[in-house]
Design a protein around this motif. Structure first.
Motif, PDB file in Angstrom:
ATOM      1  N   ASP A   1       0.830  -1.199   0.000  1.00  0.00           N
ATOM      2  CA  ASP A   1       0.000   0.000   0.000  1.00  0.00           C
ATOM      3  C   ASP A   1       0.867   1.253   0.000  1.00  0.00           C
ATOM      4  O   ASP A   1       0.541   2.247  -0.655  1.00  0.00           O
ATOM      5  N   LEU A   2       1.972   1.217   0.732  1.00  0.00           N
ATOM      6  CA  LEU A   2       2.870   2.372   0.738  1.00  0.00           C
ATOM      7  C   LEU A   2       3.430   2.631  -0.653  1.00  0.00           C
ATOM      8  O   LEU A   2       3.495   3.789  -1.102  1.00  0.00           O
ATOM      9  N   ALA A   3       3.821   1.585  -1.355  1.00  0.00           N
ATOM     10  CA  ALA A   3       4.330   1.764  -2.716  1.00  0.00           C
ATOM     11  C   ALA A   3       3.275   2.399  -3.616  1.00  0.00           C
ATOM     12  O   ALA A   3       3.574   3.279  -4.435  1.00  0.00           O
ATOM     13  N   ARG A   4       2.030   2.003  -3.439  1.00  0.00           N
ATOM     14  CA  ARG A   4       0.949   2.572  -4.234  1.00  0.00           C
ATOM     15  C   ARG A   4       0.729   4.042  -3.868  1.00  0.00           C
ATOM     16  O   ARG A   4       0.375   4.870  -4.728  1.00  0.00           O
ATOM     17  N   MET A   5       0.903   4.394  -2.605  1.00  0.00           N
ATOM     18  CA  MET A   5       0.795   5.789  -2.184  1.00  0.00           C
ATOM     19  C   MET A   5       1.899   6.637  -2.818  1.00  0.00           C
ATOM     20  O   MET A   5       1.657   7.773  -3.243  1.00  0.00           O
ATOM     21  N   VAL A   6       3.109   6.088  -2.870  1.00  0.00           N
ATOM     22  CA  VAL A   6       4.219   6.812  -3.498  1.00  0.00           C
ATOM     23  C   VAL A   6       3.907   7.101  -4.960  1.00  0.00           C
ATOM     24  O   VAL A   6       4.084   8.228  -5.453  1.00  0.00           O
ATOM     25  N   VAL A   7       3.440   6.096  -5.680  1.00  0.00           N
ATOM     26  CA  VAL A   7       3.130   6.270  -7.100  1.00  0.00           C
ATOM     27  C   VAL A   7       1.995   7.277  -7.282  1.00  0.00           C
ATOM     28  O   VAL A   7       2.036   8.141  -8.167  1.00  0.00           O
TER      29      VAL A   7
ATOM     30  N   LEU B   1      -2.999   8.372  13.469  1.00  0.00           N
ATOM     31  CA  LEU B   1      -2.881   9.153  12.240  1.00  0.00           C
ATOM     32  C   LEU B   1      -4.203   9.192  11.478  1.00  0.00           C
ATOM     33  O   LEU B   1      -4.845   8.163  11.276  1.00  0.00           O
ATOM     34  N   ASP B   2      -4.579  10.376  11.032  1.00  0.00           N
ATOM     35  CA  ASP B   2      -5.747  10.567  10.174  1.00  0.00           C
ATOM     36  C   ASP B   2      -5.275  10.455   8.721  1.00  0.00           C
ATOM     37  O   ASP B   2      -4.464  11.270   8.261  1.00  0.00           O
ATOM     38  N   ASN B   3      -5.754   9.451   7.993  1.00  0.00           N
ATOM     39  CA  ASN B   3      -5.307   9.225   6.622  1.00  0.00           C
ATOM     40  C   ASN B   3      -6.318   9.676   5.570  1.00  0.00           C
ATOM     41  O   ASN B   3      -6.257   9.267   4.406  1.00  0.00           O
ATOM     42  N   ALA B   4      -7.268  10.532   5.954  1.00  0.00           N
ATOM     43  CA  ALA B   4      -8.315  10.950   5.019  1.00  0.00           C
ATOM     44  C   ALA B   4      -7.739  11.657   3.797  1.00  0.00           C
ATOM     45  O   ALA B   4      -8.221  11.460   2.667  1.00  0.00           O
ATOM     46  N   ARG B   5      -6.711  12.463   3.985  1.00  0.00           N
ATOM     47  CA  ARG B   5      -6.170  13.247   2.864  1.00  0.00           C
ATOM     48  C   ARG B   5      -5.602  12.341   1.778  1.00  0.00           C
ATOM     49  O   ARG B   5      -5.815  12.595   0.579  1.00  0.00           O
ATOM     50  N   ILE B   6      -4.888  11.301   2.174  1.00  0.00           N
ATOM     51  CA  ILE B   6      -4.257  10.448   1.157  1.00  0.00           C
ATOM     52  C   ILE B   6      -5.305   9.656   0.378  1.00  0.00           C
ATOM     53  O   ILE B   6      -5.098   9.311  -0.788  1.00  0.00           O
ATOM     54  N   LYS B   7      -6.450   9.397   1.008  1.00  0.00           N
ATOM     55  CA  LYS B   7      -7.507   8.672   0.305  1.00  0.00           C
ATOM     56  C   LYS B   7      -8.341   9.591  -0.565  1.00  0.00           C
ATOM     57  O   LYS B   7      -8.735   9.211  -1.677  1.00  0.00           O
ATOM     58  N   HIS B   8      -8.607  10.799  -0.104  1.00  0.00           N
ATOM     59  CA  HIS B   8      -9.461  11.711  -0.863  1.00  0.00           C
ATOM     60  C   HIS B   8      -8.695  12.434  -1.971  1.00  0.00           C
ATOM     61  O   HIS B   8      -9.179  12.540  -3.100  1.00  0.00           O
ATOM     62  N   GLU B   9      -7.506  12.948  -1.654  1.00  0.00           N
ATOM     63  CA  GLU B   9      -6.754  13.712  -2.654  1.00  0.00           C
ATOM     64  C   GLU B   9      -6.003  12.819  -3.627  1.00  0.00           C
ATOM     65  O   GLU B   9      -5.980  13.085  -4.838  1.00  0.00           O
TER      66      GLU B   9
ATOM     67  N   VAL C   1      -6.241   6.931  -3.154  1.00  0.00           N
ATOM     68  CA  VAL C   1      -5.656   5.622  -2.847  1.00  0.00           C
ATOM     69  C   VAL C   1      -6.712   4.744  -2.170  1.00  0.00           C
ATOM     70  O   VAL C   1      -7.314   5.148  -1.172  1.00  0.00           O
ATOM     71  N   ARG C   2      -6.923   3.571  -2.705  1.00  0.00           N
ATOM     72  CA  ARG C   2      -7.798   2.578  -2.084  1.00  0.00           C
ATOM     73  C   ARG C   2      -6.925   1.490  -1.488  1.00  0.00           C
ATOM     74  O   ARG C   2      -6.195   0.796  -2.205  1.00  0.00           O
ATOM     75  N   LEU C   3      -6.982   1.356  -0.188  1.00  0.00           N
ATOM     76  CA  LEU C   3      -6.084   0.446   0.515  1.00  0.00           C
ATOM     77  C   LEU C   3      -6.408  -1.013   0.198  1.00  0.00           C
ATOM     78  O   LEU C   3      -7.561  -1.444   0.284  1.00  0.00           O
ATOM     79  N   LEU C   4      -5.383  -1.764  -0.151  1.00  0.00           N
ATOM     80  CA  LEU C   4      -5.540  -3.203  -0.305  1.00  0.00           C
ATOM     81  C   LEU C   4      -5.617  -3.887   1.057  1.00  0.00           C
ATOM     82  O   LEU C   4      -6.267  -4.915   1.213  1.00  0.00           O
ATOM     83  N   PHE C   5      -4.927  -3.280   2.031  1.00  0.00           N
ATOM     84  CA  PHE C   5      -4.855  -3.842   3.378  1.00  0.00           C
ATOM     85  C   PHE C   5      -5.219  -2.737   4.381  1.00  0.00           C
ATOM     86  O   PHE C   5      -4.340  -2.087   4.954  1.00  0.00           O
ATOM     87  N   PRO C   6      -6.518  -2.500   4.600  1.00  0.00           N
ATOM     88  CA  PRO C   6      -6.932  -1.379   5.443  1.00  0.00           C
ATOM     89  C   PRO C   6      -6.529  -1.516   6.902  1.00  0.00           C
ATOM     90  O   PRO C   6      -6.417  -0.508   7.602  1.00  0.00           O
ATOM     91  N   THR C   7      -6.301  -2.736   7.373  1.00  0.00           N
ATOM     92  CA  THR C   7      -5.827  -2.943   8.744  1.00  0.00           C
ATOM     93  C   THR C   7      -4.803  -4.076   8.732  1.00  0.00           C
ATOM     94  O   THR C   7      -4.759  -4.885   7.791  1.00  0.00           O
ATOM     95  N   PRO C   8      -3.990  -4.192   9.788  1.00  0.00           N
ATOM     96  CA  PRO C   8      -3.028  -5.299   9.857  1.00  0.00           C
ATOM     97  C   PRO C   8      -3.677  -6.671   9.844  1.00  0.00           C
ATOM     98  O   PRO C   8      -3.021  -7.657   9.485  1.00  0.00           O
TER      99      PRO C   8
END
Length: 313
Positions: free
Chosen positions: A214-220, A284-292, A295-302
């Motif tokens: 998921d982090l790699a997808r956020m970077v891209v 951490l509030d991750n709303a910005r990375i999902k809205h802006e 990014v749709r998380l493949l693994f939303p929780t551990p």
């Protein structure tokens, strides 16, 4: 006699593969390259000749250079339209313990010719310091409590200054604990097998996590969609305390849960690295990375990520 030229001329820009330069191409960098795929030419800086073959086998063009030797970085100028900076700061050198001299050397090299269109820097959520369990958005004032986090914050400032000064679209990802089954030390399994204690519930702290894929997808996503000079919390959706995370992993692996100890006895029983994480608590509030960045998380929780097979992505 006139020189003979290629009758087709230079290829139009739409037929050229965009170039992405990765600085610090370790586990996350390799995942970023995999996400980018063959339509992008990935160039990776490496200071280790032994990694050249590995990078080439992944379809990555290696370029030898060292962030601790600024003169070796001149070839980076104008090399790629987009840059991913994943390299950590150097060690504490005494007089400038709060400075990230590696980022300084890189950004100076990138200024020598046309700057990149986009630059993504991988920082740490540790720049927030201890927030006593509060929900933390990107607008919260950073208060780093460790030298490592101080150097990361210095790098953030350098990256944002570079973006404002050159017009590059700089994005900063504040990253929490990275995990993945196919990442070295990427799960709690070894600590559970060793019986490493965690804090008792009344002393426990909130921790944050992100799966490496998921982090790699956020970077891209930040490379193509990030807003100028923007900070993003690169975290998943979980709201777990450290003990809860280890208990979850123990249940999934069929192992005994870790023993619980009081904070006032932890200093005698735990390594300093682990103690430093136990001194800070935040969600951490991750709303910005999902809205802006959409990014749709493949693994939303551990829970999903720790159960995922090694080749899930």
């Amino acid at each position: 006699m006139p020189s003979i030229q290629n009758p087709l001329g230079a290829l139009p820009s739409r037929f050229r593969r965009p170039r992405v330069l990765v600085i610090g191409c370790g586990d996350v960098g390799l995942r970023v390259a995999r996400q980018l795929g063959p339509r992008v030419r990935v160039i990776a800086l490496t200071s280790s000749p032994g990694r050249v073959g590995q990078l080439r086998s992944r379809g990555i063009t290696p370029l030898q250079g060292n962030l601790d030797a600024p003169r070796s970085l001149a070839r980076l100028a104008g090399l790629a339209e987009r840059v991913v900076h994943l390299a950590p700061p150097g060690a504490d050198l005494g007089g400038c313990w709060w400075r990230d001299l590696r980022s300084q050397a890189l950004l100076r090299a990138l200024r020598l010719r046309s700057p990149p269109f986009a630059l993504v820097y991988a920082s740490t959520s540790g720049v927030y310091g201890d927030c006593q369990g509060a929900l933390v958005g990107e607008n919260r004032l950073p208060r780093p409590q460790t030298p490592r986090a101080q150097r990361r914050l210095d790098a953030e400032r350098q990256v944002r200054f570079f973006g404002r000064g050159t017009g590059a679209r700089a994005s900063i990802l504040r990253i929490p604990g990275i995990y993945a089954a196919d990442r070295a030390g990427g799960t709690p399994r070894e600590r559970l097998l060793k019986g490493t204690p965690v804090l008792r519930a009344e002393d426990d702290v909130y921790t944050n996590h992100v799966h490496a894929d998921d982090l790699a997808r956020m970077v891209v996503a930040a490379l193509w969609r990030g807003r100028p000079q923007r900070v993003y919390n690169a975290s998943d959706d979980s709201r777990l305390k450290m003990g809860e995370y280890f208990d979850l992993a123990a249940g999934l692996y069929g192992l005994a849960p870790p023993p619980r100890i009081a904070r006032d006895t932890a200093q005698d029983r735990l390594p300093l690295v682990l103690l430093s994480f136990m001194g800070e608590s935040r969600r951490l509030d991750n709303a910005r990375i999902k809205h802006e960045l959409r990014v749709r998380l493949l693994f939303p929780t551990p829970k999903e990520g720790l159960q995922a097979p090694r080749d899930a992505a």
